[in-house]
Enzyme design. Sequence first.
Site, PDB file in Angstrom:
ATOM      1  N   GLU A 105       0.860  -1.174   0.000  1.00  8.43           N
ATOM      2  CA  GLU A 105       0.000   0.000   0.000  1.00  8.43           C
ATOM      3  C   GLU A 105       0.895   1.222   0.000  1.00  8.43           C
ATOM      4  O   GLU A 105       1.946   1.231   0.640  1.00  8.43           O
ATOM      5  CB  GLU A 105      -0.902   0.062   1.246  1.00  8.43           C
ATOM      6  CG  GLU A 105      -2.004  -0.971   1.280  1.00  8.43           C
ATOM      7  CD  GLU A 105      -1.609  -2.220   2.051  1.00  8.43           C
ATOM      8  OE1 GLU A 105      -0.498  -2.258   2.632  1.00  8.43           O
ATOM      9  OE2 GLU A 105      -2.416  -3.167   2.075  1.00  8.43           O
ATOM     10  N   ASN A 110       1.871  10.069  -2.672  1.00 12.27           N
ATOM     11  CA  ASN A 110       3.312   9.817  -2.686  1.00 12.27           C
ATOM     12  C   ASN A 110       3.776   9.458  -4.102  1.00 12.27           C
ATOM     13  O   ASN A 110       4.130   8.319  -4.408  1.00 12.27           O
ATOM     14  CB  ASN A 110       3.672   8.720  -1.683  1.00 12.27           C
ATOM     15  CG  ASN A 110       5.154   8.632  -1.429  1.00 12.27           C
ATOM     16  OD1 ASN A 110       5.960   9.151  -2.185  1.00 12.27           O
ATOM     17  ND2 ASN A 110       5.511   7.948  -0.349  1.00 12.27           N
ATOM     18  N   TYR A 117       7.677   2.201  -7.584  1.00 16.35           N
ATOM     19  CA  TYR A 117       7.035   0.897  -7.639  1.00 16.35           C
ATOM     20  C   TYR A 117       6.664   0.525  -9.076  1.00 16.35           C
ATOM     21  O   TYR A 117       6.838  -0.622  -9.483  1.00 16.35           O
ATOM     22  CB  TYR A 117       5.836   0.844  -6.702  1.00 16.35           C
ATOM     23  CG  TYR A 117       6.204   1.120  -5.259  1.00 16.35           C
ATOM     24  CD1 TYR A 117       7.365   0.595  -4.697  1.00 16.35           C
ATOM     25  CD2 TYR A 117       5.408   1.923  -4.452  1.00 16.35           C
ATOM     26  CE1 TYR A 117       7.724   0.849  -3.384  1.00 16.35           C
ATOM     27  CE2 TYR A 117       5.754   2.185  -3.134  1.00 16.35           C
ATOM     28  CZ  TYR A 117       6.907   1.650  -2.610  1.00 16.35           C
ATOM     29  OH  TYR A 117       7.245   1.913  -1.305  1.00 16.35           O
TER      30      TYR A 117
END
Length: 147
Positions: A105, A110, A117
């Site tokens: 998560e 962000n 990611y």
Amino acid sequence: MPLTIRPAVPADLPALAALEQACFSHPWSENGLAETLQNGRSVFLAAEREGEVLGYLGMEFVLDEGSITNVAVFPGCRRQGVADALVTGLLHRAAAIGLATVTLEVRQSNAPAIALYHKHGFVPVGRRKNYYTAPTEDAILMTAPVK
């Protein structure tokens, strides 16, 4: 000096707790970190340069699924490839222990973490409404296959 990614050990716990305090509004305690580090269902990696821990990544796993619990890098060490190296190391470790997927998560605001990611093959698969507090914010649920 080169950055080293290695398994975290109990002697790292004070540094990991300091990272938690520096990075999160609801930090894990040193005792909580110790319990998770030693539970047999987790992988903790430390990023180190010249003997100093700059960041860490924690993941818990069940069967063939891993869940990243925290990625933390001291504020003064960000934007230097530490988190990138930690995620790379974690995905290699996940493959070595036979995991099929890893999830995490991330705060919806962000953007740097989301971009990191994505770079490592994570894709958004859901949203957790009001998952974070201080401040309240949704989490983006992301997953990646382990290769």
